[in-house]
Design an enzyme around this catalytic site. Structure first.
Site, PDB file in Angstrom:
ATOM      1  N   GLU A 299       1.833  -0.587  -5.000  1.00 44.24           N
ATOM      2  CA  GLU A 299       0.837   0.430  -5.347  1.00 44.24           C
ATOM      3  C   GLU A 299       1.591   1.749  -5.475  1.00 44.24           C
ATOM      4  O   GLU A 299       1.907   2.406  -4.492  1.00 44.24           O
ATOM      5  CB  GLU A 299      -0.245   0.548  -4.262  1.00 44.24           C
ATOM      6  CG  GLU A 299      -1.398   1.422  -4.742  1.00 44.24           C
ATOM      7  CD  GLU A 299      -2.021   2.336  -3.701  1.00 44.24           C
ATOM      8  OE1 GLU A 299      -3.058   2.956  -4.006  1.00 44.24           O
ATOM      9  OE2 GLU A 299      -1.481   2.469  -2.595  1.00 44.24           O
TER      10      GLU A 299
ATOM     11  N   ASP B 150       0.829  -1.199   0.000  1.00 38.48           N
ATOM     12  CA  ASP B 150       0.000   0.000   0.000  1.00 38.48           C
ATOM     13  C   ASP B 150       0.871   1.259   0.000  1.00 38.48           C
ATOM     14  O   ASP B 150       1.881   1.326   0.700  1.00 38.48           O
ATOM     15  CB  ASP B 150      -0.876  -0.009   1.270  1.00 38.48           C
ATOM     16  CG  ASP B 150      -1.871   1.127   1.277  1.00 38.48           C
ATOM     17  OD1 ASP B 150      -2.836   1.062   0.502  1.00 38.48           O
ATOM     18  OD2 ASP B 150      -1.679   2.088   2.048  1.00 38.48           O
TER      19      ASP B 150
HETATM   20  C1  NOJ Z   1      -4.229   3.165  -0.917  1.00 38.82           C
HETATM   21  C2  NOJ Z   1      -5.419   2.308  -0.675  1.00 38.82           C
HETATM   22  O1  NOJ Z   1      -5.753   1.627  -1.854  1.00 38.82           O
HETATM   23  C3  NOJ Z   1      -6.524   3.222  -0.179  1.00 38.82           C
HETATM   24  O2  NOJ Z   1      -7.753   2.568  -0.126  1.00 38.82           O
HETATM   25  C4  NOJ Z   1      -6.103   3.764   1.158  1.00 38.82           C
HETATM   26  O3  NOJ Z   1      -7.067   4.704   1.609  1.00 38.82           O
HETATM   27  C5  NOJ Z   1      -4.745   4.458   1.089  1.00 38.82           C
HETATM   28  N1  NOJ Z   1      -3.779   3.711   0.320  1.00 38.82           N
HETATM   29  C6  NOJ Z   1      -4.180   4.659   2.471  1.00 38.82           C
HETATM   30  O4  NOJ Z   1      -3.807   3.436   3.040  1.00 38.82           O
END
Ligand code: NOJ
Ligand code: CA
Length: 556
Positions: free
Chosen positions: A269, A216
């Site tokens: 991500e 993440d």
């Molecule tokens: C990316 C995640 O996909 C999202 O849903 C989240 O709010 C943020 N990162 C913070 O963790």
């Protein structure tokens, strides 16, 4: 080695051309009737996922969490939230999926923890300057009495990225950094405890047969400790995005991942505008793959999509990493809705509800987009409900909304609840089989009353349904040796058409123009997103073809 998999090179490289299905547990299937999806619900639906043909499941965070950001505020990385089930259930779910040939990827959230995490609780109880606070970003405020935040960094969810703590005696104390909600304090990645802890968390899940992790906010972990303001756009100079020191972190994670007989996979991500900078994370000793958000964000426009495909392939080739193709996830507007708008590009900044939307057009395009994505070289991500063609739900009452993006923008940004509505499985009215019959609670977000034709059961028996298209496409993708990895060659075509060949004779044609286009002479139709008459592909349709040989390819 997990049951059903050999340690040969092909098995070990499964992620290079996999179809990976994102399970957002809260909204997938509720087995115990409390209105919240759970692991038992996923377990019961494994046959559906096997039938769909996916290679792996990525679970959005399933850990204990106060759910200030729907689980992306993790209180304990080594357990399961009681609303979802138990660790034992997670372990047996991972095994049961593996027995069906489906691997599991878990979500790791290294940038921040929940404010209920033991480390943050200890930090807030400890004094300024104490070791417990050094794992986070605590700072005195500025201004005469420390009443202003340490600097001007903004939270990605809106508002300042700093919150001030109260001391036990009620006086105001230090500020702490949170790039997301105040309930998500950022960890200090300069601190050795933070590094050790995460490597240990990776081993915890890898030891439980998990095949990989989704990382993440992977570009945000490292901060400029001088707290410089956000005034440089030069690569590597932003104070908290894409800093060069990140690469050493992922190299050390790669060592952990590679220490397993079937190496574990690291999926980043990374929302980065610069494709070259993005690809640096995919060097052979760093992450294996990362989500291709540039492709996701493209409007329904052949020039932009083709350019995105070309850039993607060009930057992945030198690092020998496979590209990924993503049309949706739990953060973005559902494709059926997005592509039904005049401006069909996605951006968080422009995300609004109530924009005129032609859902029939959006459905046509989303079907074509699926065939486009699944014919490209690399791996594919499918977010739950995408295979059912669910639209974004735009009329959720304010009182039911949960997303901090909505609240922190004072409702200007609608947030992401609209793509997180519980799945419709069967029946003609809510909860459409999401919860068992006569459940005591309604689904945590209300489902629209007009989804009866979108349920999995309603679509299952129709080959031309959304679900039928996804099933057929994934099946062909698996059987077709030239799909997955390998080269792509463009076919000469009208500027309003994207056409390419994979391998010797697998063709994909997508028509973005208003008029039908003739399919290549002699081609055999394998699958289409739309009815094809007289060998003509209608507007906003896509076709997979077996091309006659030799095929005339674009010289370049
Ligand atoms: C990316 C995640 O996909 C999202 O849903 C989240 O709010 C943020 N990162 C913070 O963790
Ligand atoms: Ca439940």
């Amino acid at each position: 080695m997990p049951a059903g998999f050999s340690s040969d090179q092909a098995g070990a490289q499964w992620w290079r051309d996999a179809v990976i299905y994102q399970v957002y547990v809260r909204s997938f299937a509720d087995a115990n009737g409390d209105g919240i999806g759970d692991l038992a619900g996923v377990r019961a639906r494994l046959p559906y996922l096997r039938e769909l043909g996916v290679d792996a499941l990525w679970f959005s965070p399933w850990y204990p969490s106060p759910m200030a950001d729907s689980g992306y505020d993790v209180a304990d990385y080594r357990s399961i939230d009681p609303a979802f089930g138990t660790l034992a259930e997670a372990e047996s779910l991972i095994t049961a999926a593996l027995e069906m040939g489906i691997r599991t990827i878990v979500d790791v959230v290294p940038n921040h923890v929940s404010d209920q995490h033991a480390w943050f609780q200890a930090a807030r109880a400890a004094a300024p300057g104490s070791p417990a606070r050094a794992r986070f970003w605590f700072h005195p405020g500025t201004g005469e009495a420390g009443e202003l935040p340490p600097n001007g960094w903004r939270s990605i969810f809106g508002g300042p990225a700093w919150t001030r703590l109260k001391n036990d005696d009620g006086s105001s104390g230090e500020w702490y950094l949170h790039l997301f909600a105040p309930e998500q304090p950022d960890l200090n990645w300069d601190h050795p405890d933070v590094r050790h802890e995460h490597e240990d968390v990776l081993r915890f899940w890898f030891d439980r047969q998990v095949a990989g992790i989704r990382i993440d906010s992977a570009a945000l972990l490292v901060k400029d400790s001088s707290l410089a303001e956000e005034d440089s756009d030069r690569p590597g100079e932003h104070p908290f995005t894409d800093r060069d020191e990140l690469h050493a972190i992922y190299r050390s994670w790669r060592v952990v991942a590679d220490s397993y007989p079937e190496p574990r996979v690291l999926v980043g991500e990374l929302w980065l505008p610069d494709a070259q900078r993005f690809a640096r994370y995919l060097r052979p000793d760093e992450l294996h793959t990362a989500f291709n958000f540039d492709f996701l964000a493209c409007p329904w426009e052949p020039g932009r999509l083709r350019a995105s495909i070309e850039t993607t392939l060009a930057v992945h080739a030198p690092v020998a990493a496979p590209a990924t193709w993503v049309l949706s996830n739990h953060d973005v507007t559902r494709p059926v809705t997005r592509y039904g708008r005049l401006n069909s590009a996605f951006s968080f900044e422009s995300k609004r509800e109530g924009t005129p939307t032609d859902l029939a057009l959006g459905r046509r395009r989303a079907r074509a987009a699926a065939l486009l994505a699944m014919a490209l070289p690399g791996s594919v991500y499918v977010y739950q409900g995408e295979e059912l063609g669910l639209p974004e739900v735009e009329d959720i009452p304010a009182a039911r909304r949960q997303d901090p993006m909505y609240f922190r923008s004072n409702g200007v940004d609608p947030g992401r609840d609209g793509c997180r509505v519980p799945l419709p499985w069967s029946g003609t009215e809510p909860p459409y089989g999401f919860s068992p019959p006569n459940s005591r609670s309604k689904p945590w977000l209300e489902q629209p009353g007009n989804w009866s034709e979108l349920t999995a059961t309603a679509q299952e028996s129709h080959a031309d349904s959304f679900l039928g298209l996804y099933r057929a496409a994934i099946r062909i993708r698996h059987d077709e040796a030239s799909l997955g990895g390998g080269a792509l060659q463009w076919l000469p075509s009208d500027p309003m058409v994207i056409a390419f060949v994979r391998g010797a004779d697998f063709g994909c044609v997508v028509n973005f123009g208003p008029e039908p286009v003739a399919l290549p002479a002699g081609a055999q139709v394998l699958l289409t997103s739309i009815d094809v008459d007289d060998e003509c592909l209608p507007s906003d349709g896509a076709a997979w073809l077996r091309l006659p040989r030799p095929v005339e390819k674009e010289s370049r």
